[in-house]
Design a protein around this motif. Structure first.
Motif, PDB file in Angstrom:
ATOM      1  N   ASP A 111       0.820  -1.222   0.000  1.00  0.00           N
ATOM      2  CA  ASP A 111       0.000   0.000   0.000  1.00  0.00           C
ATOM      3  C   ASP A 111       0.850   1.267   0.000  1.00  0.00           C
ATOM      4  N   PHE A 112       2.068   1.173  -0.553  1.00  0.00           N
ATOM      5  CA  PHE A 112       2.959   2.325  -0.608  1.00  0.00           C
ATOM      6  C   PHE A 112       3.083   2.806  -2.042  1.00  0.00           C
ATOM      7  N   ALA A 113       2.712   4.055  -2.295  1.00  0.00           N
ATOM      8  CA  ALA A 113       2.887   4.691  -3.600  1.00  0.00           C
ATOM      9  C   ALA A 113       3.882   5.827  -3.421  1.00  0.00           C
ATOM     10  N   ALA A 114       5.091   5.664  -3.944  1.00  0.00           N
ATOM     11  CA  ALA A 114       6.165   6.619  -3.695  1.00  0.00           C
ATOM     12  C   ALA A 114       5.789   8.028  -4.120  1.00  0.00           C
ATOM     13  N   GLU A 115       5.011   8.139  -5.208  1.00  0.00           N
ATOM     14  CA  GLU A 115       4.650   9.474  -5.694  1.00  0.00           C
ATOM     15  C   GLU A 115       3.767  10.238  -4.719  1.00  0.00           C
ATOM     16  N   ASP A 116       3.155   9.543  -3.776  1.00  0.00           N
ATOM     17  CA  ASP A 116       2.339  10.215  -2.759  1.00  0.00           C
ATOM     18  C   ASP A 116       3.189  10.801  -1.643  1.00  0.00           C
ATOM     19  N   HIS A 117       4.468  10.430  -1.577  1.00  0.00           N
ATOM     20  CA  HIS A 117       5.303  10.826  -0.447  1.00  0.00           C
ATOM     21  C   HIS A 117       6.557  11.595  -0.839  1.00  0.00           C
ATOM     22  N   LEU A 118       6.991  11.477  -2.096  1.00  0.00           N
ATOM     23  CA  LEU A 118       8.272  12.044  -2.497  1.00  0.00           C
ATOM     24  C   LEU A 118       8.126  12.898  -3.748  1.00  0.00           C
ATOM     25  N   PRO A 119       9.022  13.874  -3.954  1.00  0.00           N
ATOM     26  CA  PRO A 119       8.984  14.688  -5.166  1.00  0.00           C
ATOM     27  C   PRO A 119       9.213  13.833  -6.413  1.00  0.00           C
ATOM     28  N   ALA A 120       8.591  14.224  -7.523  1.00  0.00           N
ATOM     29  CA  ALA A 120       8.693  13.460  -8.768  1.00  0.00           C
ATOM     30  C   ALA A 120      10.137  13.350  -9.250  1.00  0.00           C
ATOM     31  N   LYS A 121      10.957  14.364  -8.963  1.00  0.00           N
ATOM     32  CA  LYS A 121      12.341  14.344  -9.455  1.00  0.00           C
ATOM     33  C   LYS A 121      13.170  13.235  -8.809  1.00  0.00           C
ATOM     34  N   LEU A 122      12.749  12.756  -7.625  1.00  0.00           N
ATOM     35  CA  LEU A 122      13.500  11.707  -6.954  1.00  0.00           C
ATOM     36  C   LEU A 122      13.188  10.312  -7.496  1.00  0.00           C
ATOM     37  N   LEU A 123      12.038  10.138  -8.104  1.00  0.00           N
ATOM     38  CA  LEU A 123      11.609   8.796  -8.483  1.00  0.00           C
ATOM     39  C   LEU A 123      12.510   8.138  -9.525  1.00  0.00           C
ATOM     40  N   PRO A 124      12.966   8.853 -10.572  1.00  0.00           N
ATOM     41  CA  PRO A 124      13.820   8.177 -11.567  1.00  0.00           C
ATOM     42  C   PRO A 124      15.191   7.776 -11.042  1.00  0.00           C
ATOM     43  N   GLN A 125      15.593   8.299  -9.879  1.00  0.00           N
ATOM     44  CA  GLN A 125      16.950   8.042  -9.392  1.00  0.00           C
ATOM     45  C   GLN A 125      16.989   7.183  -8.145  1.00  0.00           C
ATOM     46  N   THR A 126      15.856   6.591  -7.757  1.00  0.00           N
ATOM     47  CA  THR A 126      15.822   5.858  -6.496  1.00  0.00           C
ATOM     48  C   THR A 126      15.245   4.456  -6.666  1.00  0.00           C
ATOM     49  N   ASP A 127      15.819   3.530  -5.919  1.00  0.00           N
ATOM     50  CA  ASP A 127      15.313   2.174  -5.805  1.00  0.00           C
ATOM     51  C   ASP A 127      14.166   2.140  -4.796  1.00  0.00           C
ATOM     52  N   VAL A 128      13.434   1.032  -4.772  1.00  0.00           N
ATOM     53  CA  VAL A 128      12.343   0.865  -3.810  1.00  0.00           C
ATOM     54  C   VAL A 128      12.835   1.084  -2.389  1.00  0.00           C
ATOM     55  N   SER A 129      13.988   0.503  -2.052  1.00  0.00           N
ATOM     56  CA  SER A 129      14.494   0.615  -0.684  1.00  0.00           C
ATOM     57  C   SER A 129      14.772   2.062  -0.306  1.00  0.00           C
ATOM     58  N   THR A 130      15.288   2.850  -1.229  1.00  0.00           N
ATOM     59  CA  THR A 130      15.587   4.248  -0.935  1.00  0.00           C
ATOM     60  C   THR A 130      14.312   5.066  -0.802  1.00  0.00           C
ATOM     61  N   ARG A 131      13.315   4.767  -1.601  1.00  0.00           N
ATOM     62  CA  ARG A 131      12.039   5.467  -1.464  1.00  0.00           C
ATOM     63  C   ARG A 131      11.414   5.199  -0.104  1.00  0.00           C
ATOM     64  N   LEU A 132      11.485   3.964   0.332  1.00  0.00           N
ATOM     65  CA  LEU A 132      10.965   3.628   1.657  1.00  0.00           C
ATOM     66  C   LEU A 132      11.785   4.319   2.747  1.00  0.00           C
ATOM     67  N   ALA A 133      13.109   4.358   2.577  1.00  0.00           N
ATOM     68  CA  ALA A 133      13.971   4.988   3.580  1.00  0.00           C
ATOM     69  C   ALA A 133      13.720   6.491   3.655  1.00  0.00           C
ATOM     70  N   LEU A 134      13.591   7.148   2.524  1.00  0.00           N
ATOM     71  CA  LEU A 134      13.330   8.588   2.524  1.00  0.00           C
ATOM     72  C   LEU A 134      11.996   8.909   3.195  1.00  0.00           C
ATOM     73  N   THR A 135      11.001   8.088   2.936  1.00  0.00           N
ATOM     74  CA  THR A 135       9.688   8.308   3.553  1.00  0.00           C
ATOM     75  C   THR A 135       9.748   8.074   5.054  1.00  0.00           C
ATOM     76  N   ALA A 136      10.413   6.990   5.473  1.00  0.00           N
ATOM     77  CA  ALA A 136      10.553   6.725   6.908  1.00  0.00           C
ATOM     78  C   ALA A 136      11.308   7.861   7.593  1.00  0.00           C
ATOM     79  N   ALA A 137      12.321   8.412   6.920  1.00  0.00           N
ATOM     80  CA  ALA A 137      13.072   9.536   7.487  1.00  0.00           C
ATOM     81  C   ALA A 137      12.185  10.758   7.643  1.00  0.00           C
ATOM     82  N   ASP A 138      11.375  11.050   6.625  1.00  0.00           N
ATOM     83  CA  ASP A 138      10.445  12.183   6.724  1.00  0.00           C
ATOM     84  C   ASP A 138       9.524  12.019   7.925  1.00  0.00           C
TER      85      ASP A 138
END
Length: 395
Positions: free
Chosen positions: A46-73
């Motif tokens: 139930d995690f959609a990275a685009e709901d939590h992170l800027p669009a510019k980050l999506l092309p440069q991040t793996d699933v694990s990094t998207r989860l880590a950035l969101t957890a950090a926020d």
């Protein structure tokens, strides 16, 4: 604290799932795994990275990094910290990662093989790397203090927290620390199976049975937790909205080589962490076990706990039975769970396990939550090839 787990996004949602024994282990849906020798995973669905992170980050991040950035926020928000409110040279980040950016790299390799090198993303130069979560969290939040990335498989997340505590004692004002992992793409999935410890049991309720007589291995999962670590003095000085708990002790050891005749060193890590906290074993109210689900490893851990606390000497639990083993994310998630256990005075049960061998002499909490007798917890973690880590958490 910020949590991204297979059975709950966000700290309180995750905690409710643990107490309700709601499992995040299910049949793989991210790709067709019908031809694989196993098909279960602790997936975050139930995690959609685009709901939590800027669009510019999506092309440069793996699933694990998207989860880590969101957890950090989420952890920074929970701590009442906004970028720029603390001197950025005195804010650092220490994370652990065990699998790297598998899904990102697998996608780029497919481009290389099928289309040619000119189609491979320039972001592949760092998106796969073990240190990428530390780097991306640092960049996103403007953290210019000490930074580190540790690799010790399942033990690495506790090592990151221990390193963060050392940095605080050395003068760093505040660090964000923990671990997040994800390797549930086709390549990462089969790579985990190659390690020889993954269960092939198809029933999600029987695949991962820590300390059970029928244990046959573990189920891999994804996610983890990040925590804001600072001194109590600094937290009170900045009027932190809440202080969840104290990391009172940490220690790490390394097992002797196989065939040496010397015992594993997990007990030593636990003893040293308890001693660093200024406590004795009978001060510990609950142990959050590493709980590998591999019979010989469960047997060794049970012996370490028995030898330290005595037969049936301390309640033991393994909430990771609901998430699978999260590698670097597993230890920090257990620390969060321990903190919540101390807050509410309740020990969560170990799901699915029903028959603990009598020879283990283990007081494993089963079926229903149990009242906590002492507001101090010991968290254990072991990494493949001999890593052992232990953290003592106090209310």
């Amino acid at each position: 604290m910020g949590v991204t787990a297979p059975n709950g996004l966000g700290t309180e949602q995750y905690w409710r799932a643990v107490l309700d024994r709601h499992s995040g282990i299910r049949e793989m849906t991210r790709f067709d795994a019908s031809r694989y020798p196993y098909r279960l995973a602790g997936q975050i669905t139930d995690f959609a990275a685009e709901d939590h992170l800027p669009a510019k980050l999506l092309p440069q991040t793996d699933v694990s990094t998207r989860l880590a950035l969101t957890a950090a926020d989420w952890a920074f928000a929970d701590a009442g910290i906004e970028p720029g409110t603390v001197d950025d040279d005195r804010m650092g980040v220490v994370t652990s990662n065990a699998t790297g950016g598998f899904a990102f790299t697998h996608g780029e390799f497919r481009k290389l093989w099928r289309q040619g090198g000119e189609y491979v993303s320039v972001y592949e130069s760092f998106a796969w790397f073990y240190a990428v979560n530390t780097g991306q969290i640092s960049i996103r939040n403007g953290l210019r203090g000490p930074g580190a990335a540790l690799v010790a498989e399942q033990a690495g997340g506790l090592d990151a927290l221990g390193h963060a505590c050392r940095s605080v004692r050395a003068g760093t004002e505040l660090l964000i620390s923990g671990g997040v992992d994800s390797a549930l793409d086709p390549w990462g999935f089969i790579s985990q199976f190659a390690g020889g410890r993954v269960s092939v049991e198809p029933d999600p309720r029987r695949a991962f049975l820590p300390f059970d007589a029928a244990a046959s291995g573990y189920v891999p999962g994804e996610g983890g937790a990040l925590l804001v670590i600072e001194s109590e003095e600094a937290a009170r000085r900045r009027r932190a909205p809440r202080i969840h708990g104290e990391i009172a002790g940490y220690a790490a050891t390394f097992d002797p080589p196989p065939g040496s005749g010397r015992p594993p060193a997990l007990r030593q890590a636990a003893e040293r962490a308890i001693a660093q906290a200024g406590l004795r074993p009978d001060d510990i109210g609950v142990v959050f076990a590493d709980a590998s689900g591999v019979p010989e490893l469960d047997r060794a851990e049970a012996a370490a706990i028995r030898d330290l606390f005595g037969p049936q000497g301390v309640p033991v639990t393994a909430p990771k039975a609901l998430t699978g083993r999260l590698y670097a994310g597993g230890g920090p998630l257990d620390v969060v769970t321990a903190v919540l256990c101390l807050r509410d005075g309740v020990i969560p049960p170990t799901a699915h396990t029903t028959e603990v061998p009598g020879s283990y002499q283990l007081d494993l909490v089963l079926e229903e939550p149990r009242e906590l007798s002492s507001p101090t917890a010991l968290v254990l973690a072991r990494g493949r090839h001999g890593f052992n880590s232990a953290v003592v958490v106090r209310a």
